[in-house]
Design an enzyme around this catalytic site. Structure first.
Site, short mmCIF file in Angstrom:
data_model
loop_
_atom_site.label_atom_id
_atom_site.label_comp_id
_atom_site.label_asym_id
_atom_site.label_seq_id
_atom_site.Cartn_x
_atom_site.Cartn_y
_atom_site.Cartn_z
N SER A 11 -49.90 -30.21 -16.96
CA SER A 11 -51.31 -30.59 -17.13
C SER A 11 -51.45 -31.87 -17.92
O SER A 11 -52.50 -32.51 -17.89
CB SER A 11 -52.05 -29.51 -17.90
OG SER A 11 -51.87 -28.27 -17.31
N HIS A 53 -50.60 -31.23 -9.48
CA HIS A 53 -51.35 -30.48 -10.49
C HIS A 53 -52.45 -29.65 -9.84
O HIS A 53 -53.49 -30.17 -9.44
CB HIS A 53 -51.94 -31.44 -11.53
CG HIS A 53 -52.60 -30.74 -12.66
ND1 HIS A 53 -53.81 -31.14 -13.19
CD2 HIS A 53 -52.24 -29.65 -13.37
CE1 HIS A 53 -54.14 -30.32 -14.17
NE2 HIS A 53 -53.21 -29.42 -14.30
N GLU A 64 -54.37 -32.72 -8.19
CA GLU A 64 -54.14 -34.10 -8.61
C GLU A 64 -52.68 -34.42 -8.29
O GLU A 64 -51.77 -33.70 -8.73
CB GLU A 64 -54.40 -34.24 -10.11
CG GLU A 64 -55.88 -34.18 -10.45
CD GLU A 64 -56.16 -34.09 -11.95
OE1 GLU A 64 -57.20 -34.60 -12.38
OE2 GLU A 64 -55.36 -33.48 -12.68
N ASN A 78 -58.40 -32.74 -16.70
CA ASN A 78 -58.14 -32.24 -18.04
C ASN A 78 -58.52 -33.24 -19.12
O ASN A 78 -58.95 -32.87 -20.21
CB ASN A 78 -56.69 -31.82 -18.20
CG ASN A 78 -56.43 -30.48 -17.53
OD1 ASN A 78 -57.37 -29.79 -17.13
ND2 ASN A 78 -55.18 -30.11 -17.38
N1 LIG Z 1 -53.14 -22.30 -17.21
C1 LIG Z 1 -53.79 -23.22 -16.55
O1 LIG Z 1 -55.02 -23.13 -16.40
C2 LIG Z 1 -53.05 -24.39 -15.96
C3 LIG Z 1 -53.69 -25.17 -14.97
C4 LIG Z 1 -52.97 -26.20 -14.37
C5 LIG Z 1 -51.68 -26.48 -14.78
N2 LIG Z 1 -51.09 -25.72 -15.76
C6 LIG Z 1 -49.70 -26.05 -16.12
O2 LIG Z 1 -48.86 -25.15 -15.43
C7 LIG Z 1 -47.68 -24.89 -16.18
C8 LIG Z 1 -47.55 -23.39 -16.38
O3 LIG Z 1 -48.65 -22.92 -17.14
P1 LIG Z 1 -49.13 -21.40 -17.09
O4 LIG Z 1 -50.48 -21.37 -17.65
O5 LIG Z 1 -48.88 -20.86 -15.75
O6 LIG Z 1 -48.12 -20.74 -18.14
P2 LIG Z 1 -47.71 -19.20 -18.27
O7 LIG Z 1 -47.23 -19.04 -19.64
O8 LIG Z 1 -48.78 -18.33 -17.77
O9 LIG Z 1 -46.48 -19.07 -17.23
C9 LIG Z 1 -45.26 -19.73 -17.39
C10 LIG Z 1 -44.18 -18.89 -16.72
O10 LIG Z 1 -42.95 -19.61 -16.71
C11 LIG Z 1 -41.92 -18.69 -16.95
N3 LIG Z 1 -40.75 -19.42 -17.42
C12 LIG Z 1 -40.45 -19.85 -18.68
N4 LIG Z 1 -39.25 -20.47 -18.69
C13 LIG Z 1 -38.76 -20.41 -17.43
C14 LIG Z 1 -37.55 -20.84 -16.81
N5 LIG Z 1 -36.61 -21.47 -17.52
N6 LIG Z 1 -37.37 -20.60 -15.49
C15 LIG Z 1 -38.30 -19.96 -14.77
N7 LIG Z 1 -39.46 -19.52 -15.30
C16 LIG Z 1 -39.70 -19.75 -16.61
C17 LIG Z 1 -42.49 -17.73 -17.95
O11 LIG Z 1 -41.79 -16.49 -17.94
C18 LIG Z 1 -43.93 -17.58 -17.46
O12 LIG Z 1 -44.09 -16.51 -16.56
C19 LIG Z 1 -47.84 -25.68 -17.47
O13 LIG Z 1 -47.21 -26.92 -17.34
C20 LIG Z 1 -49.35 -25.86 -17.56
O14 LIG Z 1 -49.72 -26.98 -18.33
C21 LIG Z 1 -51.74 -24.68 -16.32
#
Ligand SMILES: NC(=O)c1ccc[n+]([C@@H]2O[C@H](COP(=O)([O-])OP(=O)(O)OC[C@H]3O[C@@H](n4cnc5c(N)ncnc54)[C@H](O)[C@@H]3O)[C@@H](O)[C@H]2O)c1
Length: 606
Positions: free
Chosen positions: A124, A145, A157, A195
């Site tokens: 993000s 994204h 994005e 964002n």
């Molecule tokens: N939450 C949002 O609204 C949102 C929106 C767009 C983008 N993002 C981006 O998406 C990415 C993930 O965010 P999220 O909110 O889904 O986080 P989250 O914490 O919900 O999920 C992350 C997942 O990755 C897993 N993980 C950790 N290390 C790992 C590895 N080495 N190999 C495989 N899996 C692994 C974790 O177990 C977890 O299930 C981040 O970069 C975030 O900035 C988030």
């Protein structure tokens, strides 16, 4: 011809990863998903099963398509699990927002996949370029994204770094289109479009909550009902995940050094306590269980409306002063709710015009089948027009909606002080804007109206939104002098007339404008910096955040002159550098490009 993708990988099956897997699998693409360990795989699969089952129950997916969708998935776990990505044409990474972790994963996956595979990060805010250079071939790395919830929101994005090969981002753009998404191509800058504009606002809402300016329920209701947003900011923070939100803000702050992006301290505390939002079952609100969207009562849930211990003042007769758009809307709201309304205009003609405006509006409601004709007649019968303030003598509440000028409002309040009965509530609809004449700039807030009376404790702000008959929100503004029973009475009365009251203090912008306008200003600054076009920024906020209008569409509707006045006022009140109106906005106003009303603002109208 763009490339055909038949098999993709997704790393991380959390909030975003699970949604991204669903998007691919729904569109007939085979997906290999990799999680940290077996427990995480089970949890990830659970999110997918739950989400697709919901889609079936809502008739958005057939049970057969669901079975086929789940059949396209291969799940694996641990470092060894990454080997399963070997024949994927594209791998999207969605692990937590941690640069070192992402770099490690990219370096590893780079050695596993074939030479022509594309590597994408769903980050993000982190630098896609930094992630890319951790691989042996940064040209094949892009940002992809998605927005949360990925199966629902259309925006993607596509982040192009200075090294990304043209064919790579073109293929990703075409794939996003094939997935039914709206891709927008942007350069690598923390927060990208959506964002970068969203998080300053979310952080601001968190600081308001932290400073106890308003309750979490009121902050969220204000933005939903005042701006038509699909979710309030604190509820959205919980959906995003407070840990993710913290990391995004922290990265944005470190890149831009904008104090408004420095994560509010309470975020770190909640994250440290494990209260990461919906996924943990608790964040700013408490949920039925981890992952649930159902909010349950907790210690902070308000017990009904009103201020504890404050008795209510009886309100039977209402007075309204003014004859403009707001005044006529307010007269109609009270009359339709059964209150006898006396309204005072400056001249007979204005009183007659106001009565005619209300009658027209009632007639429309009848024509549209929203109001029985006899109720409209009864409402009209409850209104009495006048040109004499003395006729407000027996009103229990007087709401003024006269011109937004300090001198005019103060003169009116002096008059009301002499004519109204003791104990009557005196309410102003001021929006607290600054009025600038050639010689003076005067700032008008509720307390300025209160101090000219002998009864400042009876004076309160009652800020309706335009059109008052339609918009549900009313900001009930207490000054340092307002008596708690006065605020409690106005809160209760607002509910009684079908509105949703939110309580706040007497600060510039109250809740809605204070949260809305700095965001609009940020959008103007982004345009001014040539990071994206007005169309792309509008698209990003509509399709990525579900906003009814993009920032430039909204600025054009509100009027650039009005927006500039509000932004100046916010800047003067808080002296936040980031609130200072963008020079581009000032120039457009100077040029007379005021938005829809002049046919040109940020966009041009026919
Ligand atoms: N939450 C949002 O609204 C949102 C929106 C767009 C983008 N993002 C981006 O998406 C990415 C993930 O965010 P999220 O909110 O889904 O986080 P989250 O914490 O919900 O999920 C992350 C997942 O990755 C897993 N993980 C950790 N290390 C790992 C590895 N080495 N190999 C495989 N899996 C692994 C974790 O177990 C977890 O299930 C981040 O970069 C975030 O900035 C988030």
């Amino acid at each position: 011809m763009s490339r055909e993708f038949t098999k993709v990988g997704v790393i991380g099956l959390g909030t975003m990863g699970a949604g991204i897997v669903e998007v691919f699998a729904r569109n007939g693409i085979e997906v290999v998903a990799v999680e940290v360990d077996d427990a995480a795989v089970v949890r990830g699969r659970g999110i997918l099963e739950h989400s697709t089952a919901r889609a079936v129950s809502r008739g958005k997916l057939t049970p057969e398509d669901r079975t086929a969708l789940l059949g396209r998935l291969r799940l694996s776990s641990g470092l060894d699990g990454l080997a399963a990505l070997a024949d994927c044409q594209l791998v999207v990474e969605a692990v937590p927002e941690d640069l070192e972790l992402k770099k490690q994963i990219f370096a590893r996956v780079d050695r596993i996949v074939t030479e022509d595979a594309i590597l994408a990060t769903n980050t993000s805010s982190l630098s896609v370029t930094e992630i890319a250079v951790a691989t042996s071939n940064p040209k094949r790395v892009v940002g992809m994204h998605f927005f949360n919830p990925a199966p629902v929101l259309q925006l993607v994005e596509v982040i192009r770094t200075v090294v990304t090969q043209d064919s790579v981002f073109e293929d990703v753009r075409a794939l996003a289109e094939r997935l039914g998404k709206r891709p927008v191509i942007v350069a690598d800058k923390a927060g990208f479009i959506a964002n970068a504009l969203l998080f300053g606002y979310l952080n601001h809402a968190v600081s308001m909550y932290e400073a106890r300016y308003a309750t979490r329920e009121d902050i969220d209701a204000a933005m939903r009902l005042g701006c038509g947003l699909p979710m309030g900011p604190l509820a959205l923070m919980n959906l995003i995940g407070l840990d993710t939100a913290y990391e995004i803000l922290d990265t944005m702050y470190r890149q831009g050094r904008d104090r408004l992006h420095a994560p509010s301290p309470i975020l770190r505390q909640l994250v440290s306590a494990g209260l990461k939002g919906r996924k943990a079952g608790r964040g700013f609100y408490t949920y039925a269980e981890p992952g649930s969207s159902q909010v349950v009562r907790d210690a902070l849930t308000p017990n009904g409306v009103g201020v504890p211990g404050a008795s209510l003042r009886p309100v039977g007769k209402v007075g309204v002063v003014g004859s403009g758009t707001m005044a006529t809307g307010i007269i109609e709201v009270f009359a339709r709710a059964g209150y006898a309304v006396t309204f005072v205009a400056r001249t007979q003609e204005k009183a007659a015009a106001a009565a005619a405006a209300v009658a027209r509006s009632l007639g429309k409601a009848v024509d549209r089948g929203r109001l029985p004709a006899e109720d409209a007649a009864a409402a009209a019968g409850r209104m009495t027009g006048s040109t004499s303030h003395a006729d407000l003598g027996d009103a229990d509440l007087v709401v003024e909606a006269v011109v937004e000028e300090l001198a005019a409002k103060q003169e009116l309040f002096r008059t009301l002080d002499t004519v109204c009965r003791p104990g009557a509530i005196l309410a102003t609809t001021t929006t607290t804007t600054t009025t600038t004449t050639t010689t003076t700039t005067s700032s008008l807030s509720v307390i300025d109206c209160a101090v000219v009376t002998s009864r400042p404790e009876d004076v309160v702000g009652m800020h309706f939104f335009n059109p008052a008959t339609v918009m549900k929100l009313v900001e009930v503004v207490s000054t340092v002098s307002t008596s708690p029973d006065v605020a409690a009475t106005v809160v209760e009365l607002s509910t009684r007339v079908g509105k949703h009251p939110v309580a706040c203090g007497d600060r510039s912008g109250f809740l809605v404008n204070a949260l809305l306008f700095p965001y609009l200003n940020d959008a103007v600054k982004m345009l001014e910096a040539h990071y994206a076009s007005a169309e792309d920024i509008d698209t990003a906020m509509r399709t990525g955040c579900g906003y009814p209008l993009g920032p430039f569409e909204l600025l054009d509707v509100v009027g650039l002159d009005v927006s500039l006045a509000i932004q100046r006022e916010l800047y003067l009140e808080f002296r936040e550098r980031g609130f200072a109106p963008s020079p581009l906005l000032e120039q457009l106003v100077t040029a007379g490009y005021l938005g829809r009303k002049t046919g040109r603002g940020f966009h041009t109208y026919a």
